[in-house]
Design an enzyme around this catalytic site. Structure first.
Site, short mmCIF file in Angstrom:
data_model
loop_
_atom_site.label_atom_id
_atom_site.label_comp_id
_atom_site.label_asym_id
_atom_site.label_seq_id
_atom_site.Cartn_x
_atom_site.Cartn_y
_atom_site.Cartn_z
N TYR A 142 5.29 51.95 41.21
CA TYR A 142 6.29 52.84 41.82
C TYR A 142 6.37 52.51 43.30
CZ TYR A 142 8.48 57.15 43.56
OH TYR A 142 9.30 58.06 44.17
N ASP A 237 2.92 46.83 48.63
CA ASP A 237 3.18 48.25 48.82
C ASP A 237 1.82 48.95 48.78
OD1 ASP A 237 3.76 50.90 48.77
OD2 ASP A 237 5.20 50.80 47.11
N LYS A 265 1.27 57.88 53.08
CA LYS A 265 0.18 58.76 52.65
C LYS A 265 -0.93 58.89 53.71
CE LYS A 265 1.67 58.86 47.95
NZ LYS A 265 2.43 57.81 47.28
C1 LIG Z 1 3.93 57.53 47.12
C2 LIG Z 1 4.35 56.12 47.03
C3 LIG Z 1 5.58 55.67 47.53
C4 LIG Z 1 6.63 56.62 48.04
O1 LIG Z 1 6.20 57.33 49.13
P1 LIG Z 1 6.95 58.73 49.50
O2 LIG Z 1 6.34 59.11 50.79
O3 LIG Z 1 6.67 59.65 48.37
O4 LIG Z 1 8.40 58.39 49.60
C5 LIG Z 1 5.85 54.34 47.53
N1 LIG Z 1 4.96 53.46 47.05
C6 LIG Z 1 3.77 53.84 46.54
C7 LIG Z 1 2.82 52.80 46.06
C8 LIG Z 1 3.44 55.18 46.51
O5 LIG Z 1 2.28 55.55 45.96
#
Ligand SMILES: *Cc1c(COP(=O)(O)O)cnc(C)c1O
Length: 427
Positions: A142, A237, A265
């Site tokens: 994701y 990511d 995060k």
């Molecule tokens: C949480 C997450 C996102 C999106 O981040 P948001 O702050 O919720 O938009 C993108 N990539 C990864 C791997 C994530 O865990």
């Protein structure tokens, strides 16, 4: 009616589904979402005053536990100076310097407000830099909810990707190719078929959005090699695994240098902050230096930066990640033993402060394998634990998080509760 139920009913009148992000709605586990009133350390309390040991940590950010006194102090210090200026601040330089120091593949970095913005902007930058359109992503990863990334595999390698969300035009999805995670052969085939068209490969180097799934070192090596060979931009990511699996993120664990990295995060310490950064020659294509446009009214917000910067300082305490990894391992080992004693098919994995629980015998290595888990059992386990005051992610397809506030007593209490929960499943 319980207070949580009453709040949920009221919420659904003015908020779609009663929540501001879908997984909070408990749709996959059933039951009523808990409305949280306050948190402290490893705990939070719902609207009925019930206490839970928190293993989602806001889905990753709360690595120091909730309301860490030093983070609270850092935020309180800047609050009275103003909430947002729309002009640069010295604290933004400090957090940029800190990020570049901790993640050496990042030579320059731009702050944004969410992980979605970070990945969306990194992809635009990769496309602008390479002057190519096609991107590759992997099933089960994701990367936020930008149009290009809400895509699943078509029926074959050479077919166009299909949108996973209504509202994503097929014309956008067709530029995204979705491959199987950890499948080197398929990756090589894709590059052979259309390598010169590929702008970027984006990957979670430790996947945390299909439950926890580790990349194999061979897979990440192959990504790096193919991207080098074809001039594609490799994006890690690390919004979830950055500052979570190790101080330097998954790229430190695997010893691989991506071209761009997305962070989020943990870097906001619970406030809305995220970032993307990497090679200086690529970052130079961003406005105002270059032709790739990207901007944000609240980017580098002083309060979010204060929380993030203090968090980044505190996680550099010597031994922080050793302790976090040990505690997380203690949790998953204890849960595994408890399941075995109750004869419930179960396995678990952890890396740094991140863990996965699987209702199957083997730790899975792909999205397809994850699908084979016993979701019914997971849901029953989730509710038994919730009743016992332990809050795991309300879905079998999410990772869990331990913070430095989860001490021995808290982990032991969790394992005790799990013994009861597993016994009720076996019955
Ligand atoms: C949480 C997450 C996102 C999106 O981040 P948001 O702050 O919720 O938009 C993108 N990539 C990864 C791997 C994530 O865990």
């Amino acid at each position: 009616m319980s207070k949580n139920q009453a709040l949920f009913e009221r919420a659904q009148r003015t908020i779609p589904g009663g929540v501001n992000s879908p997984v909070r709605a408990f749709r996959s586990v059933g039951g009523t979402p808990r409305f949280i009133e306050r948190a402290q350390g490893a705990y939070f309390w719902d609207a009925e005053g019930k206490r839970y040991i928190d293993y989602i940590g806001s889905w990753g950010p709360m690595i120091l536990g909730h309301v860490h006194p030093e983070v609270l102090d850092a935020v309180q210090r800047v609050l009275a100076n103003g909430f947002s200026f729309g002009a640069p601040t010295e604290a933004e330089i400090e957090i940029a310097e800190e990020i570049c120091k901790l993640v050496p593949s990042i030579e320059q970095v731009r702050m944004v407000s969410s992980g979605t913005e970070a990945t969306m902007s990194a992809l635009r930058l990769a496309r602008g830099f390479t002057d190519r359109s096609r991107i590759i992503k992997f099933e089960g990863c994701y990367h936020g909810h930008a149009d290009s990334l809400l895509v699943k595999a078509g029926s074959g390698l050479l077919t166009f990707g299909n949108p996973t969300s209504a509202g994503v035009p097929a014309d956008i999805a067709k530029h995204t190719t979705v491959l199987e995670y950890n499948n080197v052969e398929q990756l090589n085939e894709a590059f052979k078929a259309f390598g010169p068209e590929i702008a970027s490969v984006i990957v979670e180097p430790v996947a945390g959005n299909m439950n926890l799934v580790r990349a194999t070192p061979e897979f990440l090596d192959a990504l790096r090699e193919r991207c080098n060979e074809y001039g594609a931009v490799l994006i890690f990511d690390e919004v979830m695994c950055g500052f979570r699996v190790a101080l330097g993120g998954a790229q430190q664990v695997y010893g691989i240098k991506p071209d761009l990295t997305c962070l989020g995060k943990v870097i906001g310490g619970g406030m809305p902050a995220a970032a993307f950064g990497g090679r200086r020659d690529i970052m130079a294509h961003l406005a105002p230096l270059g032709g790739v446009y990207q901007a944000g009214t609240l980017s580098g917000n002083p309060i979010a930066v204060a929380a993030g910067l203090k968090t980044l300082k505190l996680i550099q305490r010597p031994g922080f990640y050793d302790d976090l990894a040990k505690q997380t391992r203690k949790l998953v080992d204890g849960l595994t033993r408890a399941a075995r004693d109750a004869k419930v098919p179960f396995s678990a994995d952890s890396i740094g402060g991140m863990f996965g629980l699987y209702f199957m015998d083997q730790v899975p290595g792909s999205f397809a394998q994850i699908q084979q888990g016993d979701t019914k059992r997971f849901n029953a386990f989730f509710h038994a634990m919730l009743d016992a005051g332990v809050y795991f992610a309300p879905s079998a397809f999410e990772a869990g998080f331990v913070s430095s506030a989860h001490d021995d007593a808290i982990v032991d209490a969790t394992i005790d509760a799990a013994r009861g929960a597993f016994a009720s499943l076996a019955a």
